[in-house]
Scaffold this motif. Structure first.
Motif, mmCIF file in Angstrom:
data_model
loop_
_atom_site.group_PDB
_atom_site.id
_atom_site.type_symbol
_atom_site.label_atom_id
_atom_site.label_comp_id
_atom_site.label_asym_id
_atom_site.label_seq_id
_atom_site.Cartn_x
_atom_site.Cartn_y
_atom_site.Cartn_z
ATOM 1 N N VAL A 210 -16.131 34.449 -5.893
ATOM 2 C CA VAL A 210 -16.992 35.423 -4.260
ATOM 3 C C VAL A 210 -18.531 35.309 -4.727
ATOM 4 N N LEU A 211 -19.360 34.831 -5.990
ATOM 5 C CA LEU A 211 -20.712 34.080 -5.778
ATOM 6 C C LEU A 211 -21.094 32.935 -4.990
ATOM 7 N N VAL A 212 -19.760 31.373 -5.616
ATOM 8 C CA VAL A 212 -20.353 30.481 -4.242
ATOM 9 C C VAL A 212 -20.037 30.803 -3.286
ATOM 10 N N ALA A 213 -19.342 31.864 -2.533
ATOM 11 C CA ALA A 213 -18.589 32.237 -1.293
ATOM 12 C C ALA A 213 -20.251 32.191 -0.819
ATOM 13 N N ARG A 214 -20.899 33.434 -1.277
ATOM 14 C CA ARG A 214 -22.405 34.121 -0.615
ATOM 15 C C ARG A 214 -23.256 33.313 -0.863
ATOM 16 N N LEU A 215 -23.430 32.276 -2.008
ATOM 17 C CA LEU A 215 -24.488 31.487 -1.619
ATOM 18 C C LEU A 215 -25.059 30.470 -0.505
ATOM 19 N N ARG B 90 -20.067 23.089 -0.241
ATOM 20 C CA ARG B 90 -19.078 22.597 -1.337
ATOM 21 C C ARG B 90 -18.855 20.748 -0.465
ATOM 22 N N VAL B 91 -18.890 20.354 -1.386
ATOM 23 C CA VAL B 91 -18.157 18.751 -0.865
ATOM 24 C C VAL B 91 -16.278 18.650 -1.408
ATOM 25 N N ASP B 92 -15.551 18.106 -0.935
ATOM 26 C CA ASP B 92 -14.061 17.529 -1.030
ATOM 27 C C ASP B 92 -15.528 16.956 -2.279
ATOM 28 N N ASP B 93 -13.844 16.833 -3.035
ATOM 29 C CA ASP B 93 -13.786 15.769 -4.708
ATOM 30 C C ASP B 93 -13.050 14.964 -4.094
ATOM 31 N N PRO B 94 -13.157 13.458 -3.634
ATOM 32 C CA PRO B 94 -12.525 12.664 -3.716
ATOM 33 C C PRO B 94 -11.173 12.533 -4.603
ATOM 34 N N ALA B 95 -11.726 12.970 -5.896
ATOM 35 C CA ALA B 95 -10.555 12.975 -7.055
ATOM 36 C C ALA B 95 -9.558 13.983 -7.082
ATOM 37 N N ASN B 96 -9.923 14.819 -6.133
ATOM 38 C CA ASN B 96 -8.645 16.608 -6.512
ATOM 39 C C ASN B 96 -9.320 16.666 -5.153
ATOM 40 N N ARG B 97 -8.498 16.680 -4.291
ATOM 41 C CA ARG B 97 -8.351 17.499 -3.120
ATOM 42 C C ARG B 97 -8.421 19.022 -3.528
ATOM 43 N N ARG B 98 -7.537 19.311 -4.233
ATOM 44 C CA ARG B 98 -7.543 20.817 -4.830
ATOM 45 C C ARG B 98 -8.929 21.066 -5.209
ATOM 46 N N ALA B 99 -10.147 20.534 -5.394
ATOM 47 C CA ALA B 99 -10.769 21.094 -5.854
ATOM 48 C C ALA B 99 -11.946 20.591 -5.168
ATOM 49 N N ASN B 100 -13.253 21.201 -5.051
ATOM 50 C CA ASN B 100 -14.911 21.033 -4.349
ATOM 51 C C ASN B 100 -15.186 21.055 -5.199
ATOM 52 N N MET B 101 -16.564 20.298 -5.194
ATOM 53 C CA MET B 101 -17.819 19.997 -5.401
ATOM 54 C C MET B 101 -19.054 21.366 -5.395
ATOM 55 N N LEU B 102 -19.958 21.061 -5.337
ATOM 56 C CA LEU B 102 -21.333 22.233 -5.292
ATOM 57 C C LEU B 102 -22.330 21.293 -5.531
ATOM 58 N N ARG B 103 -23.120 21.572 -4.293
ATOM 59 C CA ARG B 103 -24.397 20.695 -4.091
ATOM 60 C C ARG B 103 -25.347 21.843 -3.816
#
Length: 168
Positions: free
Chosen positions: A96-101, A109-122
């Motif tokens: 919820v916090l990340v969605a609001r930010l 959110r940026v797709d993690d090329p090493a793990n397609r199920r994970a997002n990286m945050l910037r």
């Protein structure tokens, strides 16, 4: 940052008119609460949160939002799960916090090329700009919170609180 008013959330976070310093209840020297660590931790927390809200509400920052932004700034490409662990927040609440930010344009959110199920945050440029504006207020807040403590006392307090938190 979103300019649309958040009536319910904003109203809940707006500080009421308060005295300059929190008024502590008058306690007898042998009061049942006077030597209770939990009691003094709670009063200190209330004073800190009141001061934080007073300083940061104009920027629409809560302790959780600021903490998340500071950690994302310090660790670009941090995973949402790692951020949740660092902030001691349950994953659904972090979502919820990340969605609001993200909705407010402060992070992306940026797709993690090493793990397609994970997002990286910037941080976005708007997120960086908000942290710059908050930085001075946060520094002033830290000075206010530690007023009356020497540098050694402040460091000892932080160390003691860290030990308490790590044991919990």
């Amino acid at each position: 940052m979103s300019t649309a008013p958040r009536t319910t959330e904003t109203a809940r976070r707006k500080p009421a008119a308060r005295a300059a310093a929190p008024v502590l209840p008058a306690l007898e020297p042998q009061s049942a609460l006077d030597d209770r660590l939990g009691y003094w931790l709670r009063l200190a927390q209330m004073a800190a949160f009141e001061a934080f809200n007073e300083a940061m509400t104009p920027l629409d920052l809560t302790p959780g939002r600021l903490g998340a932004l500071l950690l994302i700034e310090a660790s670009p490409d941090i995973h949402q799960s790692t951020l949740a662990e660092a902030l001691h927040v349950k994953p659904p609440n972090m979502a919820v916090l990340v969605a609001r930010l993200e909705q407010d344009g402060l992070i992306r959110r940026v797709d993690d090329p090493a793990n397609r199920r994970a997002n990286m945050l910037r941080l976005t440029p708007a997120g960086r700009a908000l942290l710059r504006r908050a930085g001075k207020l946060e520094a002033e807040l830290e000075v206010r919170l530690s007023a009356g403590l020497s540098g050694t006392e402040r460091a000892a307090l932080i160390a003691a609180l860290r030990r308490i938190a790590e044991q919990a």
